[in-house]
Design a protein around this motif. Structure first.
Motif, short mmCIF file in Angstrom:
data_model
loop_
_atom_site.label_atom_id
_atom_site.label_comp_id
_atom_site.label_asym_id
_atom_site.label_seq_id
_atom_site.Cartn_x
_atom_site.Cartn_y
_atom_site.Cartn_z
N ARG A 275 -13.92 -12.16 21.58
CA ARG A 275 -13.72 -10.80 21.08
C ARG A 275 -12.84 -10.01 22.06
N GLU A 276 -12.25 -8.94 21.57
CA GLU A 276 -11.52 -8.03 22.45
C GLU A 276 -12.52 -7.18 23.22
N GLY A 277 -12.09 -6.71 24.41
CA GLY A 277 -12.91 -5.78 25.17
C GLY A 277 -12.93 -4.40 24.53
N ILE A 278 -13.66 -3.49 25.12
CA ILE A 278 -13.86 -2.15 24.55
C ILE A 278 -12.55 -1.36 24.54
N ASN A 279 -12.47 -0.43 23.59
CA ASN A 279 -11.27 0.40 23.45
C ASN A 279 -11.72 1.83 23.16
N ALA A 406 -20.64 -9.44 22.84
CA ALA A 406 -19.90 -10.20 23.87
C ALA A 406 -19.66 -9.32 25.09
N ALA A 407 -19.21 -8.08 24.87
CA ALA A 407 -18.94 -7.18 25.98
C ALA A 407 -20.22 -6.85 26.76
N LEU A 408 -21.35 -6.83 26.07
CA LEU A 408 -22.62 -6.47 26.71
C LEU A 408 -23.39 -7.68 27.22
N ALA A 409 -22.85 -8.88 27.07
CA ALA A 409 -23.57 -10.10 27.45
C ALA A 409 -23.82 -10.18 28.95
N GLN A 410 -24.91 -10.81 29.30
CA GLN A 410 -25.26 -10.99 30.72
C GLN A 410 -24.27 -11.95 31.38
N HIS A 411 -23.92 -13.01 30.66
CA HIS A 411 -22.97 -14.00 31.18
C HIS A 411 -21.81 -14.10 30.20
N LYS A 412 -20.59 -14.02 30.70
CA LYS A 412 -19.40 -14.03 29.83
C LYS A 412 -18.20 -14.48 30.64
N VAL A 440 -13.06 -11.44 25.67
CA VAL A 440 -14.39 -11.74 26.20
C VAL A 440 -15.05 -12.85 25.38
N ILE A 441 -15.64 -13.81 26.09
CA ILE A 441 -16.41 -14.88 25.45
C ILE A 441 -17.83 -14.83 25.99
N PRO A 442 -18.82 -14.55 25.14
CA PRO A 442 -20.21 -14.56 25.62
C PRO A 442 -20.69 -15.98 25.88
N CYS A 443 -21.48 -16.15 26.89
CA CYS A 443 -22.00 -17.49 27.23
C CYS A 443 -23.52 -17.45 27.31
N LYS A 444 -24.14 -18.60 27.06
CA LYS A 444 -25.60 -18.67 27.03
C LYS A 444 -26.21 -18.60 28.42
N LEU A 464 -0.58 -25.55 29.09
CA LEU A 464 -0.57 -25.68 27.63
C LEU A 464 -0.42 -24.31 26.97
N VAL A 465 -1.22 -23.34 27.41
CA VAL A 465 -1.19 -22.01 26.80
C VAL A 465 0.16 -21.34 27.02
N SER A 466 0.71 -21.45 28.22
CA SER A 466 2.01 -20.81 28.51
C SER A 466 3.14 -21.43 27.71
N SER A 467 2.93 -22.63 27.19
CA SER A 467 3.99 -23.33 26.47
C SER A 467 4.07 -22.98 24.99
N PHE A 468 3.07 -22.24 24.47
CA PHE A 468 3.15 -21.85 23.06
C PHE A 468 2.83 -20.38 22.82
N SER A 469 2.60 -19.60 23.88
CA SER A 469 2.23 -18.20 23.67
C SER A 469 3.19 -17.28 24.41
N ILE A 470 3.17 -16.01 24.02
CA ILE A 470 4.00 -14.99 24.63
C ILE A 470 3.23 -14.37 25.79
N SER A 471 3.84 -14.31 26.96
CA SER A 471 3.12 -13.90 28.17
C SER A 471 2.62 -12.46 28.10
N THR A 472 3.25 -11.63 27.26
CA THR A 472 2.81 -10.24 27.15
C THR A 472 1.69 -10.08 26.14
N SER A 473 1.25 -11.17 25.56
CA SER A 473 0.21 -11.04 24.52
C SER A 473 -0.58 -12.34 24.36
N ILE A 474 -1.38 -12.67 25.38
CA ILE A 474 -2.30 -13.79 25.25
C ILE A 474 -3.48 -13.30 24.41
N THR A 475 -3.76 -13.94 23.30
CA THR A 475 -4.82 -13.46 22.42
C THR A 475 -5.90 -14.53 22.25
N GLY A 476 -6.97 -14.12 21.58
CA GLY A 476 -8.06 -15.06 21.33
C GLY A 476 -7.65 -16.22 20.46
#
Length: 523
Positions: A275-279, A406-412, A440-444, A464-476
């Motif tokens: 999920r995205e962080g708070i806005n 996810a934002a409020l999770a104890q572990h993320k 944010v990714i919540p974890c157990k 791998l990620v840098s080879s297919f994504s735009i550096s100004t917009s890494i998304t979920g």
């Protein structure tokens, strides 16, 4: 006929043509229609102060009427966001976006698609020129923005390469000049596309990547031989990062990298939970605070007007309950494996009030001092715009958008939105709240968070990620193509490489091969 002095309709143009070119007859009606439609488009662009597009439109409107089709088409179409063009112009040309299937559909199993995808007019120019100007087998060479090849949503329709009724054209070659400053006073990421009006079963696309030896700026006065002297060119290859989805972003690597990464390019379990962080929806200057001191069970804080968008915002200082202040984690606070909150955030959400905040009466009862402090900004907070399920105009004016479990999770695990590759860190503590420049990714449990952050920060995944994504917009959405399984039940091995290889579902030898490629490419 001077545009700046005229506001006539197309009928006026037809009248002028009849008076000034009396030899025109009914057989010339297609040309008359073209000129009339062109006049209206130019008039609309003039009224919207988009005069710089006139030449391209005039040239492209008359070429097919006067010359027919071509073996080669070469040009530099306008790089303009479709949404910035006049509404009438967009309405008149909307059928073309549908005709060439340029509007982005959602990838399969996509949880949510934005309604505000910024489409670039250059994509329409490519499709229209391929369809209308080229003979079958003809070639097109266009200077175009690099982002159309790797943006997750906006470029999907373009990468589909559809030509009506049911054929596709081919990308023959791409020059990647994204790191060069090709145009003065412009920050665009430049590319050159060579395409052919023919269907091809070629799996990969040759790519030449240009980088500067010293300065990244290329003076426009230089001849091509001089440009070659101050640049380095590398021969790479591209293919859809998801080989089963031709519209997915293009992965650009040496051929050995493309082949070696295929086993790990698959959907991750974490795509469903990221999920995205708070806005704050423009209210950073109110909710973001600096903690000045602790006084018993209270904190002395002051808000930070410079962090917000509101010029009329003032700075205030006061005592608030310690429980009302959480630790704010921003993108700039995160480095590989490390997360250090630097500010505080006033938060009127908790586990029982996730999507919607405490009501004003509840906030007054729970945190009377914090409520008094925030109340001086009530009218500004109420004036924020509604967005999706976020409506601060009523009882929810204390709210913040995108507060999630996810934002409020104890572990993320948090991932920076703006980064070259992956920058991730494990976060332990429900009182640490990530902002919207982080995913944010919540974890157990703590072990899962630590292991996930380790894998994401590995050279293999970062490359791998840098080879297919735009550096100004890494998304979920990267987890649609990075096959990390559920790690909550995986026991880490003593050898970290073996642990990562096991998690990715490949052998240790295969992982080490990928790591060697990544080390070489990321130098």
């Amino acid at each position: 006929m001077c545009i700046r002095d005229r506001n006539e309709k197309a009928d006026w143009v037809r009248q002028q043509l009849a008076e000034r070119i009396p030899i025109l007859s009914h057989v010339d009606q297609p040309i008359i229609d073209e000129v009339s439609a062109l006049y209206e488009k130019i008039r609309d662009l003039h009224q919207a102060r988009r005069n710089g597009m006139w030449w391209q439109m005039v040239t492209n409107a008359f070429a097919p009427a006067l010359q027919g089709r071509f073996d080669y088409v070469v040009g530099n179409p306008p790089w303009v966001s479709w949404e910035t063009l006049p509404e009438k112009y967009r309405r008149d040309n909307d059928e073309h976006w549908v005709r060439y299937r340029l509007r982005p559909d959602s990838p399969l199993n996509r949880r949510q698609a934005s309604e505000n995808v910024r489409l670039d007019l250059s994509m329409l120019f490519v499709a229209r020129c391929m369809d209308r100007y080229l003979v079958d087998g003809g070639k097109l060479g266009f200077v175009i923005t690099w982002t159309v090849f790797q943006s997750e949503l906006a470029g999907r329709g373009f990468r589909r390469r559809h030509l009506p009724p049911d054929s596709i054209y081919s990308f023959l070659h791409i020059d990647d000049m994204a790191t060069l400053k090709v145009f003065e006073d412009a920050t665009n990421q430049t590319a050159v596309l060579i395409a052919e009006k023919i269907t091809s079963d070629r799996k990969t696309i040759p790519v030449t990547r240009w980088t500067g030896i010293q300065s990244q700026t290329i003076p426009t006065s230089l001849e091509i031989d001089n440009v070659r002297e101050i640049t380095i060119r590398r021969n790479l290859f591209a293919e859809p990062v998801d080989p089963t989805d031709e519209a997915s972003p293009l992965l650009v690597m040496p051929r050995i990298g493309i082949e070696s990464t295929r086993p790990i390019r698959r959907r991750s379990k974490y795509l469903e939970t990221i999920r995205e962080g708070i806005n704050t929806r423009g209210a950073n200057g109110i909710f973001f605070v600096e903690v000045l001191s602790q006084e018993g069970s209270f904190l002395r804080v002051r808000n930070l007007p410079e962090e917000g968008r509101r010029r009329e915002l003032w700075q205030a200082e006061g005592l608030v309950e310690k429980e009302a202040i959480k630790k704010l984690l921003r993108g700039e606070d995160v480095s590989p494996g490390e997360a250090r909150p630097s500010l505080g955030i006033l938060l009127f959400h908790d586990d029982e009030h996730v999507s919607y905040p405490l009501s004003p009466s509840e906030a007054r009862d729970y945190y009377p001092e914090a409520f008094e402090f925030i109340s001086q900004f009530e009218q500004i907070l109420r004036s924020r715009h509604r967005f999706r399920n976020f409506d601060p105009t009523g009882e929810n004016w204390l709210g913040i958008y995108s507060v999630t479990t996810a934002a409020l999770a104890q572990h993320k695990v948090v991932i920076r939105e703006i980064a070259r590759g992956m920058i991730a860190a494990a976060v332990h503590g429900a009182d640490i709240i990530p902002d919207h420049k982080l995913y944010v990714i919540p974890c157990k449990n703590a072990s899962e968070a630590d292991l996930l952050a380790t894998i994401l920060n590995s050279r293999v995944i970062s490359y791998l990620v840098s080879s297919f994504s735009i550096s100004t917009s890494i998304t979920g959405s990267v987890f649609r193509y990075v096959g990390i399984p559920d790690l909550s039940e995986i026991e880490p091995e003593q050898d970290q490489e073996l642990t990562i290889a096991k998690a990715l579902g490949i052998s240790l030898d295969a992982y080490r091969k990928l790591d060697s490629i990544a080390r070489t490419e990321m130098r």
